[in-house]
Design a protein around this motif. Structure first.
Motif, mmCIF file in Angstrom:
data_model
loop_
_atom_site.group_PDB
_atom_site.id
_atom_site.type_symbol
_atom_site.label_atom_id
_atom_site.label_comp_id
_atom_site.label_asym_id
_atom_site.label_seq_id
_atom_site.Cartn_x
_atom_site.Cartn_y
_atom_site.Cartn_z
ATOM 1 N N ASP A 182 69.585 48.463 16.631
ATOM 2 C CA ASP A 182 68.517 47.566 16.895
ATOM 3 C C ASP A 182 68.990 46.131 16.368
ATOM 4 O O ASP A 182 68.789 45.932 15.014
ATOM 5 C CB ASP A 182 67.381 48.096 16.312
ATOM 6 C CG ASP A 182 66.172 47.183 16.775
ATOM 7 O OD1 ASP A 182 66.498 46.087 17.091
ATOM 8 O OD2 ASP A 182 65.029 47.785 16.957
ATOM 9 N N PRO A 183 69.515 45.486 17.098
ATOM 10 C CA PRO A 183 69.890 44.086 16.212
ATOM 11 C C PRO A 183 69.093 43.179 15.751
ATOM 12 O O PRO A 183 69.211 42.548 14.701
ATOM 13 C CB PRO A 183 70.746 43.310 17.628
ATOM 14 C CG PRO A 183 71.186 44.284 18.514
ATOM 15 C CD PRO A 183 70.100 45.598 18.454
ATOM 16 N N ALA A 184 67.672 43.123 16.526
ATOM 17 C CA ALA A 184 66.764 42.430 15.909
ATOM 18 C C ALA A 184 66.323 42.912 14.363
ATOM 19 O O ALA A 184 66.100 41.987 13.488
ATOM 20 C CB ALA A 184 65.449 42.614 16.817
ATOM 21 N N LYS A 185 66.366 44.262 14.340
ATOM 22 C CA LYS A 185 65.995 44.838 12.956
ATOM 23 C C LYS A 185 67.083 44.211 11.998
ATOM 24 O O LYS A 185 66.911 44.088 10.692
ATOM 25 C CB LYS A 185 65.723 46.459 12.915
ATOM 26 C CG LYS A 185 64.425 46.535 13.535
ATOM 27 C CD LYS A 185 64.242 48.179 13.557
ATOM 28 C CE LYS A 185 62.979 48.511 14.116
ATOM 29 N NZ LYS A 185 62.797 49.961 13.994
ATOM 30 N N PHE A 217 61.477 34.322 15.998
ATOM 31 C CA PHE A 217 62.381 35.401 16.926
ATOM 32 C C PHE A 217 61.760 35.454 18.563
ATOM 33 O O PHE A 217 60.510 35.506 18.684
ATOM 34 C CB PHE A 217 62.380 36.717 16.341
ATOM 35 C CG PHE A 217 62.894 37.681 17.015
ATOM 36 C CD1 PHE A 217 64.152 37.705 17.405
ATOM 37 C CD2 PHE A 217 62.052 38.795 17.445
ATOM 38 C CE1 PHE A 217 64.886 38.983 18.149
ATOM 39 C CE2 PHE A 217 62.604 39.633 18.538
ATOM 40 C CZ PHE A 217 64.108 39.704 18.976
ATOM 41 N N ARG A 248 75.586 41.162 20.842
ATOM 42 C CA ARG A 248 74.372 40.892 20.962
ATOM 43 C C ARG A 248 73.854 39.618 20.089
ATOM 44 O O ARG A 248 74.215 39.677 19.073
ATOM 45 C CB ARG A 248 73.515 41.926 20.717
ATOM 46 C CG ARG A 248 73.555 43.347 21.640
ATOM 47 C CD ARG A 248 73.408 43.056 22.980
ATOM 48 N NE ARG A 248 73.551 44.578 23.686
ATOM 49 C CZ ARG A 248 74.668 44.924 24.047
ATOM 50 N NH1 ARG A 248 75.731 44.186 24.050
ATOM 51 N NH2 ARG A 248 75.136 46.142 24.635
ATOM 52 N N GLN A 269 71.015 31.233 17.675
ATOM 53 C CA GLN A 269 71.284 32.850 17.566
ATOM 54 C C GLN A 269 72.292 32.970 16.572
ATOM 55 O O GLN A 269 72.773 32.356 15.774
ATOM 56 C CB GLN A 269 72.071 33.038 18.795
ATOM 57 C CG GLN A 269 73.546 32.591 18.838
ATOM 58 C CD GLN A 269 74.232 33.263 19.933
ATOM 59 O OE1 GLN A 269 73.581 33.907 20.768
ATOM 60 N NE2 GLN A 269 75.516 32.670 20.307
ATOM 61 N N LYS A 324 74.833 36.198 16.128
ATOM 62 C CA LYS A 324 75.409 37.353 16.847
ATOM 63 C C LYS A 324 75.719 38.592 16.077
ATOM 64 O O LYS A 324 76.147 38.544 14.680
ATOM 65 C CB LYS A 324 76.964 36.938 17.415
ATOM 66 C CG LYS A 324 76.805 36.176 18.678
ATOM 67 C CD LYS A 324 78.264 35.939 19.295
ATOM 68 C CE LYS A 324 78.270 35.156 20.709
ATOM 69 N NZ LYS A 324 79.533 35.074 21.241
ATOM 70 N N VAL A 375 70.882 37.274 18.841
ATOM 71 C CA VAL A 375 69.483 37.293 18.357
ATOM 72 C C VAL A 375 68.814 35.981 18.199
ATOM 73 O O VAL A 375 69.590 35.207 17.197
ATOM 74 C CB VAL A 375 69.431 38.118 16.916
ATOM 75 C CG1 VAL A 375 67.947 38.176 16.406
ATOM 76 C CG2 VAL A 375 69.973 39.464 16.877
ATOM 77 N N ILE A 406 66.489 39.036 22.439
ATOM 78 C CA ILE A 406 67.886 39.329 22.254
ATOM 79 C C ILE A 406 68.617 39.123 23.640
ATOM 80 O O ILE A 406 68.007 39.527 24.535
ATOM 81 C CB ILE A 406 68.053 40.790 21.880
ATOM 82 C CG1 ILE A 406 67.434 41.165 20.376
ATOM 83 C CG2 ILE A 406 69.806 41.482 21.753
ATOM 84 C CD1 ILE A 406 67.405 42.552 20.337
ATOM 85 N N VAL A 456 68.820 41.684 11.779
ATOM 86 C CA VAL A 456 68.836 40.534 11.146
ATOM 87 C C VAL A 456 67.382 40.236 10.478
ATOM 88 O O VAL A 456 67.294 39.625 9.490
ATOM 89 C CB VAL A 456 68.811 39.409 12.560
ATOM 90 C CG1 VAL A 456 68.652 38.064 12.074
ATOM 91 C CG2 VAL A 456 70.196 39.701 13.115
#
Length: 260
Positions: A95-98, A40, A31, A58, A60, A33, A43, A100
């Motif tokens: 949760d890729p956002a969290k 931000f 994914r 991004q 990854k 980000v 995703i 990062v």
């Protein structure tokens, strides 16, 4: 004229390459980000997507399950026994956002949480519980790690204690305890067998006393068994009446002695 055409051609090629440089492809387990000018924005992935060159970039994130071997930890149980424990941890990013935005290095964060959590959980249990109730301790450790790791966008799937080492003197004591328990069980089983055998013998003796004919049959059976084993054995048969007479004489002598 030639210089103008050449310049336009080169410019077109440069612009085309510049625009094409924003094309990205993410694998099914990746994914992206995406940040735009440091903010931000979402995703992207999996598959083909586009990033505005020089404006968007991004990071990854791999969403597959990661295996982490937790190094051996020396800690003290609740009953003050020093043990060495190591474990294996499986986790993944949900949760890729969290993962990062909330933590700098989620791999290191999960690993350090697992180290401290393992020591704390072992310190809350006795040695017997650590050795016999590993599944229960693994479940408690997993719940604790998930509670701490959820703000980082990660989920702990499995936690397993791989090995528990105890001091040699404690091993000897536990071996002596196990041997004593096995000896106790053997004695109890032997005593139970003897008790059951004595009860059966008492029932058989009572039955023989109630029916004198059965005693004669038993004698004949015993004679046949002895004859089958060793034919040179001499067996002298004494009628059962002699036994009754001897018992009556013994009882009469006993009563006479008490009367005198």
């Amino acid at each position: 004229m030639f210089d103008t055409v050449s310049f336009l051609t080169v410019a077109s090629v440069v612009i085309t390459l510049f625009l094409l440089s924003g094309i990205r492809i993410a694998q099914q387990y990746d994914r992206g980000v995406v940040f735009r000018l440091g903010w931000f924005v979402g995703i992207r992935g999996p598959g083909l997507y586009y990033l505005i060159p020089l404006i968007e970039w991004q990071r990854k994130i791999d969403t597959r399950t990661v295996t982490v071997a937790v190094e051996q930890q020396e800690t003290i149980t609740r009953d003050s026994v020093t043990v060495k424990v190591n474990a294996v941890l499986w986790f993944r990013v949900v949760d890729p956002a969290k993962a990062v935005l909330s933590v700098e290095n989620y791999h290191m964060a999960i690993y350090q949480v697992a180290l401290t959590g393992l020591r704390n959980i072992i310190g809350q249990h006795d040695l017997d519980e650590v050795l016999k109730e590993r599944d229960k301790i693994n479940g408690i450790l997993k719940a604790s790690l998930n509670e701490l790791a959820s703000p980082w966008g990660t989920a702990v799937e499995i936690v397993e204690m791989k090995d528990v080492e105890i001091p040699e003197n404690m091993q000897r004591v536990m071996a002596m305890e196990a041997e004593a328990i096995r000896e106790k069980r053997a004695r109890i089983i032997k005593a139970s067998a003897e008790l059951e055998a004595s009860e059966k013998l008492a029932q058989a003796a009572q039955r023989l006393m109630d029916t004198p004919a059965s005693l004669e049959l038993r004698r004949m059976q015993m004679v046949s068994e002895v004859g089958a084993e060793n034919n040179s054995t001499v067996v002298v048969m004494i009628p059962s009446e002699f036994q009754s007479l001897a018992r009556n004489v013994a009882e009469y002598v006993g009563r006479t002695t008490k009367a005198d």
